[in-house]
Design an enzyme around this catalytic site. Structure first.
Site, short mmCIF file in Angstrom:
data_model
loop_
_atom_site.label_atom_id
_atom_site.label_comp_id
_atom_site.label_asym_id
_atom_site.label_seq_id
_atom_site.Cartn_x
_atom_site.Cartn_y
_atom_site.Cartn_z
N ALA A 157 -2.09 8.25 13.84
CA ALA A 157 -3.35 8.93 14.77
C ALA A 157 -4.55 9.09 13.79
O ALA A 157 -5.39 9.60 14.31
CB ALA A 157 -2.49 10.53 14.92
N ASN B 101 3.03 14.58 -1.61
CA ASN B 101 3.25 13.24 -1.16
C ASN B 101 4.58 12.75 -1.74
O ASN B 101 5.29 11.90 -1.06
CB ASN B 101 2.18 12.29 -1.85
CG ASN B 101 0.90 12.23 -0.80
OD1 ASN B 101 1.09 11.96 0.03
ND2 ASN B 101 0.08 12.81 -1.65
N GLN C 155 10.45 9.23 3.95
CA GLN C 155 10.35 7.90 4.34
C GLN C 155 11.16 6.94 3.76
O GLN C 155 12.00 6.09 4.48
CB GLN C 155 8.81 7.52 4.48
CG GLN C 155 8.20 8.68 5.45
CD GLN C 155 6.81 8.23 5.76
OE1 GLN C 155 6.44 7.17 5.14
NE2 GLN C 155 6.14 8.96 6.31
N VAL D 87 -0.26 2.13 1.73
CA VAL D 87 -1.71 2.40 1.79
C VAL D 87 -2.09 3.81 1.40
O VAL D 87 -3.08 4.19 0.55
CB VAL D 87 -2.37 2.16 3.28
CG1 VAL D 87 -4.00 2.33 3.01
CG2 VAL D 87 -1.91 0.70 3.71
N ASP E 230 -9.50 -3.29 -3.04
CA ASP E 230 -10.47 -3.66 -4.28
C ASP E 230 -10.57 -5.17 -4.43
O ASP E 230 -11.83 -5.36 -5.03
CB ASP E 230 -9.57 -3.02 -5.34
CG ASP E 230 -8.94 -1.60 -5.16
OD1 ASP E 230 -9.85 -0.86 -5.07
OD2 ASP E 230 -7.64 -1.30 -4.96
N HIS F 11 -4.48 1.58 -7.86
CA HIS F 11 -5.66 1.57 -6.91
C HIS F 11 -6.20 3.03 -7.22
O HIS F 11 -6.12 4.06 -6.50
CB HIS F 11 -5.18 1.69 -5.80
CG HIS F 11 -6.09 2.02 -4.45
ND1 HIS F 11 -7.02 1.12 -4.34
CD2 HIS F 11 -6.11 3.06 -3.55
CE1 HIS F 11 -7.96 1.74 -3.68
NE2 HIS F 11 -7.41 2.78 -3.20
P1 NAD Z 1 -6.41 10.15 8.20
O1 NAD Z 1 -6.47 11.53 7.68
O2 NAD Z 1 -7.48 9.87 9.18
O3 NAD Z 1 -5.33 9.90 8.82
C1 NAD Z 1 -3.79 10.24 8.13
C2 NAD Z 1 -2.76 10.47 9.03
O4 NAD Z 1 -1.67 10.66 8.44
C3 NAD Z 1 -2.93 11.55 9.77
O5 NAD Z 1 -3.01 11.57 11.30
C4 NAD Z 1 -1.91 12.63 9.34
O6 NAD Z 1 -1.47 13.39 10.43
C5 NAD Z 1 -0.99 11.52 9.16
N1 NAD Z 1 0.45 12.14 8.48
C6 NAD Z 1 0.22 13.20 7.51
N2 NAD Z 1 1.52 13.28 6.55
C7 NAD Z 1 2.43 12.20 7.59
C8 NAD Z 1 3.67 12.01 7.57
N3 NAD Z 1 4.54 12.74 6.54
N4 NAD Z 1 4.14 11.27 8.45
C9 NAD Z 1 3.59 10.83 9.28
N5 NAD Z 1 1.99 10.73 9.34
C10 NAD Z 1 1.46 11.52 8.47
O7 NAD Z 1 -6.66 9.43 6.69
P2 NAD Z 1 -7.06 7.77 6.94
O8 NAD Z 1 -8.37 7.77 6.46
O9 NAD Z 1 -6.24 7.14 7.78
O10 NAD Z 1 -6.44 7.38 5.26
C11 NAD Z 1 -4.91 7.36 4.99
C12 NAD Z 1 -4.42 7.46 3.66
O11 NAD Z 1 -4.87 6.07 3.04
C13 NAD Z 1 -5.24 8.43 2.75
O12 NAD Z 1 -4.11 8.65 1.87
C14 NAD Z 1 -6.33 7.36 2.01
O13 NAD Z 1 -6.48 8.16 0.74
C15 NAD Z 1 -5.72 6.07 1.82
N6 NAD Z 1 -6.67 5.02 1.66
C16 NAD Z 1 -5.98 4.17 0.73
C17 NAD Z 1 -6.79 2.74 0.42
C18 NAD Z 1 -6.15 1.79 -0.37
O14 NAD Z 1 -6.82 0.94 -0.60
N7 NAD Z 1 -4.92 1.99 -0.93
C19 NAD Z 1 -8.00 2.86 1.17
C20 NAD Z 1 -8.51 4.00 1.96
C21 NAD Z 1 -7.67 4.92 2.36
C1 LMR Z 2 -10.62 3.82 -1.11
O1 LMR Z 2 -10.55 3.16 -1.99
O2 LMR Z 2 -11.53 3.92 -0.27
C2 LMR Z 2 -9.64 4.81 -0.82
O3 LMR Z 2 -8.43 4.73 -1.67
C3 LMR Z 2 -10.14 6.25 -0.84
C4 LMR Z 2 -10.53 6.89 -2.15
O4 LMR Z 2 -9.71 8.21 -2.50
O5 LMR Z 2 -11.01 6.48 -3.16
#
Ligand code: NAD
Ligand code: LMR
Length: 335
Positions: A13, A105, A112, A129, A159, A187
Site C-alpha cells: 500500500a 525491522n 517474513q 528493498v 545506487d 546501501h
Molecule cells: P511507504 O511508507 O510509502 O510504504 C511502506 C509500506 O510498508 C506501508 O504501506 C506500511 O504499512 C508497510 N509495512 C510496514 N510494515 C509492514 C509489514 N510488517 N508487513 C507488510 N507491510 C508493512 O515507504 P516506501 O517509500 O514504499 O519505502 C519502503 C522502504 O523502502 C523504506 O524502508 C525505504 O527506506 C526503503 N527504500 C529502499 C531503497 C533502496 O535502494 N534499497 C530505496 C528507497 C526506499
Molecule cells: C534511498 O536510497 O533513496 C533510500 O534508501 C532512502 C534513504 O533513506 O536514503
C-alpha cells in the site's frame, strides 16, 4: 503461454509499490509472456488503501495479471511464491537510534523469513528493498534455513542506476551507454560507488570512463558524495523517500536475476558475502555480479587503489556493526 507464477510485494500500500506493481504487472520484470498472480501484503490498518490498489490494478487491464490477492497475513502472502519484493519496513522516525530501527525491522523480517521458510517455493528469489536493506535481508535469510542463503538479496541497484546517470550526464551520453559501474558494501551513505572499471560503448568502440573523464577531483568530491547522499537529498526535497526510481531499480534487479546479464557486463546486488575482496563474511554485501540461469557469481579480479580500499573497509565496518547489533537484539529477545 506459461503457467502463472506467484509474486509477492510487501508494503504493497506504500509509495514504492504504487509504481512497482504496475511495472511488474505489465511484464517489465518476468517477461511479456509470463502470466502472474500478485500477492499484496501490508499491515491491517492499510487494508483499505490496499483494496484501492487492487481496484486500480484490475482497472489497468493488464493482460498478464491473472489474479490479485490482498492480505495482512504473511502466511497467505508467501504461499507458493516464486519471487518476493520485500518493500515494507519500519521507517526511521525523528529521534530514533539505529538500534531502535533495527529492533522493529528484526521483528518484521523474522516473521517474513519464517513464513518464507514454511510456505514459499524453495527456489524463491527474495529482493529486500526496505531499509536497512542489507541487514534486513540477512535476518530474513537466518529465519528461512530451508532456502539457500544465495536466494536472499538486498537492493543496491538504485545506487548503480544513480551512478550511471551521473556519469552519463558528465560525459553527455545516454545512460544505457554506461556500464560496469560497481557498488560495494552497504546501501547507506558508506556505500562505495566505484567507476574504476566502468565503460561506455560508442560507435561500437569500448572506452574507459575514467580515461574519458580525466578528473579525479570530480570523481572523489562530486560524483562519490552525490551518489552516497542521493537518498537523503531526495528526502530533503520531497519530504518522502525516493519511490519511482526505487521501483525502477527493484524491477531492474529482479529482471536481471530472472533473465541474466549480457556477456561482458555486470550488475550490483547485496548478496551473502563469501569474503571476496576481503569483505566480511556473514553479511549481505553489495558486489558486482554476473548472472546466468538465475544464479549469480561475484565478479573476481577487480583491483582497488588505496583510496578505494579505504572506502571498501569503511562500508565493511558499518555492515559488521549493523549485523552485530541486529544479532544482539535477537539474543536479547530470545533470552
Ligand atoms: P511507504 O511508507 O510509502 O510504504 C511502506 C509500506 O510498508 C506501508 O504501506 C506500511 O504499512 C508497510 N509495512 C510496514 N510494515 C509492514 C509489514 N510488517 N508487513 C507488510 N507491510 C508493512 O515507504 P516506501 O517509500 O514504499 O519505502 C519502503 C522502504 O523502502 C523504506 O524502508 C525505504 O527506506 C526503503 N527504500 C529502499 C531503497 C533502496 O535502494 N534499497 C530505496 C528507497 C526506499
Ligand atoms: C534511498 O536510497 O533513496 C533510500 O534508501 C532512502 C534513504 O533513506 O536514503
Amino acid at each position: 503461454m506459461a503457467e502463472p507464477i506467484k509474486v509477492v510485494v510487501t508494503g504493497a500500500a506504500g509509495q514504492i509499490a504504487y509504481s512497482l506493481l504496475f511495472m511488474i504487472g505489465k511484464g517489465d520484470v518476468f517477461g511479456t509472456d509470463q502470466p502472474l498472480i500478485l500477492h499484496l501484503l501490508d499491515i491491517p490498518p492499510m487494508m483499505g488503501v490496499l483494496e484501492a490498489v487492487h481496484m486500480e490494478l484490475r482497472d489497468s487491464a493488464l493482460p498478464l495479471l491473472r489474479d490479485v490477492i490482498i492480505t495482512a497475513d504473511p502466511n497467505v502472502a508467501f504461499k507458493d511464491v516464486s519471487a518476493a519484493f520485500l518493500v515494507g519496513a519500519m521507517p526511521r522516525k525523528q529521534g530514533m537510534e539505529r538500534k531502535d530501527l533495527l529492533r522493529s525491522n528484526v521483528s518484521i523480517f523474522k516473521t517474513q523469513g519464517q513464513a518464507i521458510d514454511q510456505y514459499a517455493k524453495k527456489d524463491i528469489k527474495v529482493l529486500v528493498v526496505g531499509n536497512p536493506a542489507n541487514t534486513n535481508a540477512l535476518i530474513c535469510a537466518k529465519y528461512a534455513p530451508s532456502i539457500p542463503k544465495e536466494n536472499f538479496t538486498a537492493m543496491t541497484r538504485l545506487d548503480q542506476n544513480r551512478a550511471q546517470a551521473q556519469v552519463a550526464a558528465k560525459l553527455g551520453v545516454a545512460v544505457n551507454e554506461v556500464y560496469n559501474v560497481a557498488v560495494w558494501g552497504n546501501h547507506s551513505s558508506t556505500q562505495y560507488p566505484d567507476i574504476s572499471f566502468a565503460k561506455i560503448k560508442q560507435d561500437g568502440e569500448e572506452k574507459d570512463v575514467l580515461g574519458l573523464i580525466q578528473d579525479d577531483e570530480w570523481v572523489r568530491k562530486e560524483f562519490l558524495p552525490t551518489v552516497q547522499n542521493r537518498g537523503a537529498a531526495i528526502i530533503a526535497a520531497r519530504k518522502l523517500s525516493s519511490a519511482m526510481s526505487a521501483a525502477k531499480a527493484a524491477a531492474d534487479h529482479m529482471k536481471d536475476w530472472w533473465s541474466g546479464t549480457p556477456e561482458g557486463k555486470f550488475v550490483n546486488m547485496g548478496v551473502i558475502s563469501d569474503g571476496s575482496y576481503g569483505a566480511p563474511n556473514n553479511v549481505i554485501f553489495s558486489f558486482p555480479l554476473t548472472i546466468k540461469d538465475k544464479k549469480w557469481s561475484i565478479v573476481q579480479g577487480l583491483v582497488f587503489d588505496a583510496f578505494g580500499k579505504d572506502k571498501f573497509d569503511l562500508t565493511s565496518k558499518e555492515l559488521v556493526e549493523e549485523r552485530d547489533e541486529a544479532m544482539s537484539i535477537i539474543e536479547d529477545a530470545d533470552a
